[in-house]
Design a protein around this motif. Structure first.
Motif, PDB file in Angstrom:
ATOM      1  N   HIS A   1       0.824  -1.100   0.104  1.00 13.82           N
ATOM      2  CA  HIS A   1       0.037  -0.039   0.014  1.00 13.82           C
ATOM      3  C   HIS A   1       0.763   1.156   0.175  1.00 13.82           C
ATOM      4  O   HIS A   1       0.433   2.237  -0.900  1.00 13.82           O
TER       5      HIS A   1
ATOM      6  N   PRO B   1      -3.184   2.364  -9.085  1.00 14.28           N
ATOM      7  CA  PRO B   1      -4.094   1.171  -9.670  1.00 14.28           C
ATOM      8  C   PRO B   1      -3.276   0.444 -10.520  1.00 14.28           C
ATOM      9  O   PRO B   1      -2.225  -0.159 -10.935  1.00 14.28           O
ATOM     10  N   GLY B   2      -3.994  -0.903 -10.727  1.00 13.11           N
ATOM     11  CA  GLY B   2      -3.273  -2.237 -10.320  1.00 13.11           C
ATOM     12  C   GLY B   2      -2.640  -2.173  -9.252  1.00 13.11           C
ATOM     13  O   GLY B   2      -2.023  -3.057  -9.337  1.00 13.11           O
ATOM     14  N   THR B   3      -1.953  -1.960  -8.113  1.00 10.08           N
ATOM     15  CA  THR B   3      -1.219  -2.179  -7.243  1.00 10.08           C
ATOM     16  C   THR B   3      -1.227  -2.418  -5.675  1.00 10.08           C
ATOM     17  O   THR B   3      -0.806  -2.807  -5.497  1.00 10.08           O
TER      18      THR B   3
ATOM     19  N   PRO C   1      -3.777  -2.171  -2.432  1.00  6.65           N
ATOM     20  CA  PRO C   1      -4.555  -3.379  -2.280  1.00  6.65           C
ATOM     21  C   PRO C   1      -5.891  -2.074  -1.750  1.00  6.65           C
ATOM     22  O   PRO C   1      -7.058  -2.372  -2.359  1.00  6.65           O
TER      23      PRO C   1
ATOM     24  N   ARG D   1      -7.673  -0.784  -4.437  1.00  5.41           N
ATOM     25  CA  ARG D   1      -8.705  -2.302  -5.105  1.00  5.41           C
ATOM     26  C   ARG D   1     -10.183  -2.006  -4.649  1.00  5.41           C
ATOM     27  O   ARG D   1     -11.010  -2.525  -5.356  1.00  5.41           O
ATOM     28  N   GLU D   2      -9.547  -2.338  -3.433  1.00  3.25           N
ATOM     29  CA  GLU D   2     -10.840  -2.413  -3.184  1.00  3.25           C
ATOM     30  C   GLU D   2     -12.078  -1.182  -3.193  1.00  3.25           C
ATOM     31  O   GLU D   2     -13.467  -1.756  -2.997  1.00  3.25           O
TER      32      GLU D   2
ATOM     33  N   HIS E   1     -12.696   0.554  -6.184  1.00  2.00           N
ATOM     34  CA  HIS E   1     -12.636  -0.477  -7.054  1.00  2.00           C
ATOM     35  C   HIS E   1     -14.144  -0.781  -7.247  1.00  2.00           C
ATOM     36  O   HIS E   1     -14.767  -1.298  -7.665  1.00  2.00           O
ATOM     37  N   ASP E   2     -13.796  -2.553  -6.219  1.00  2.00           N
ATOM     38  CA  ASP E   2     -14.380  -3.475  -5.958  1.00  2.00           C
ATOM     39  C   ASP E   2     -15.992  -3.371  -5.311  1.00  2.00           C
ATOM     40  O   ASP E   2     -16.422  -3.763  -5.673  1.00  2.00           O
TER      41      ASP E   2
ATOM     42  N   ARG F   1     -15.913   3.405  -9.191  1.00  2.00           N
ATOM     43  CA  ARG F   1     -14.793   3.585 -10.450  1.00  2.00           C
ATOM     44  C   ARG F   1     -14.522   4.522 -11.543  1.00  2.00           C
ATOM     45  O   ARG F   1     -15.822   4.954 -11.478  1.00  2.00           O
TER      46      ARG F   1
END
Length: 376
Positions: A137, A144-146, A148, A151-152, A154-155, A159
């Motif tokens: 982190h 982006p893509g790295t 985490p 990514r949370e 985004h999920d 977005r």
């Protein structure tokens, strides 16, 4: 009622030992250089006051569980809200143990973190949390893509091109059925990790069992279950949202302070009332000073306000509102998501961080608040 309030007061008193011992105003002039802050922090490091701090939070938690057990509907509401705040505080205290600055001994910090926070709350083992934030982190925040944590987000639906209704739903993701399922599944996955899963399972179950024994089901439901599964994740999610300029951070290079100034934000810099409320509830233990923490992660929370005031200043983006103003953080995030496309986000270059001199703290470690998945 006197008994409940007495227990809460005892817990608050226990916490003050650590606050007093590490106070930058105790015993001399306030340090105004990074070197002085580091020296003072090192001189005062110990293993006792952090243990009292954690014991104080759990003592308060016990008092609020009794409020839930005997206080009726008003007590249920107060206990649920206070319980969520207590869990946020426990999370942030353990976050500084992950950084290695909670105690004098790293081993003692790890043990306290596991015994008082990670095991009873169903977090991942401390080494897993440290790996995620040391290696994944902090050096890569907002990449982006790295990252985490990104990514949370985004999920959860945050977005590029998100609609207004989906954005609003994502802001309250932990309270949605999907978010609740993620929390429960994350706790189960965290407990099942490693060879010691049996004792992690016992430790996690011991908390509601003990609460049931002395407070009954009202205490378990309103003092622990609702805070742990719904309200605390939402507070932690809100904290995550105000840490960084997640979708419009500047891709700069340089010393950590320069890099973090371009990708962090500062909430309530000119609103003392809201800042005090945030520090006492959903942004505790230095979380309000995330820029100072990100630039110098080996500084204990007690000294982050001094670090910001005398050394760093504040980052480029600040806001005195979370929602209700034109420059509010939530509106800023929505505008950033609405005006960018996914290709430009992914193509953004990864920052290169130059190491500084002896006054630069360059070990990147950190915290992702949504514990069910990133185990903050």
């Amino acid at each position: 009622m006197v008994t409940w309030l007495g227990i809460i007061a005892v817990g608050m008193a226990l916490r003050q030992a650590d606050r007093w011992w590490f106070s930058p105003r105790r015993g001399g002039p306030v340090p105004t250089t990074l070197r002085d802050i580091r020296t003072l922090q090192r001189e005062r490091a110990n293993d006792l006051t952090p243990a009292l701090l954690l014991a104080g939070h759990w003592t308060e938690m016990a008092g609020w569980c009794l409020v839930a057990a005997h206080g009726g509907p008003l007590g249920w509401t107060a206990a649920a809200m206070a319980g969520a705040v207590k869990l946020r505080h426990l999370q942030e205290v353990s976050h500084f143990a992950v950084h290695g600055v909670l105690t004098r001994s790293g081993r003692a910090g790890n043990a306290l973190c596991e015994a008082a926070v990670h095991v009873p709350l169903g977090f991942v083992p401390v080494p897993v949390r440290r790996r995620r934030h040391v290696r994944e982190h902090h050096p890569n925040a907002t990449v982006p893509g790295t990252d985490p944590n990104l990514r949370e987000l985004h999920d959860a639906g945050l977005r590029t091109g998100v609609s207004g209704s989906r954005f609003l739903r994502a802001l309250f993701f932990p309270l949605t059925p999907t978010g609740f399922a993620v929390t429960v599944r994350g706790i189960a996955d965290n407990i099942a990790r490693g060879k010691g899963c049996w004792w992690r399972m016992v430790g996690f179950g011991a908390v509601p069992a003990a609460i049931m024994a002395f407070g009954g089901w009202h205490a378990v439901l309103f003092g622990y279950a609702i805070p742990r599964l719904l309200l605390y994740p939402q507070l932690a999610w809100m904290s995550l949202l105000v840490e960084h300029r997640w979708w419009d951070a500047e891709p700069v290079s340089g010393l950590p302070a320069v890099v973090e100034a371009a990708r962090c934000l500062r909430l309530y810099p000119d609103n003392a009332v809201w800042a005090l409320l945030a520090r006492g509830t959903w942004l505790p233990y230095g979380d309000l000073y995330h820029y100072a923490h990100s630039a110098h992660p080996a500084v204990r929370w007690n000294y982050l306000p001094v670090l910001e005031r005398h050394i760093l200043g504040i980052p480029a983006y600040t806001s005195n509102a979370l929602v209700l103003s034109g420059d509010a953080v939530v509106r800023h995030h929505f505008r950033a998501l609405s005006t960018q496309d996914e290709a430009s986000r992914v193509a953004r270059p990864v920052r290169q961080i130059e190491r500084g001199g002896p006054d630069e703290l360059t070990a990147y470690v950190g915290d992702g608040p949504f514990d069910a998945r990133a185990s903050a």
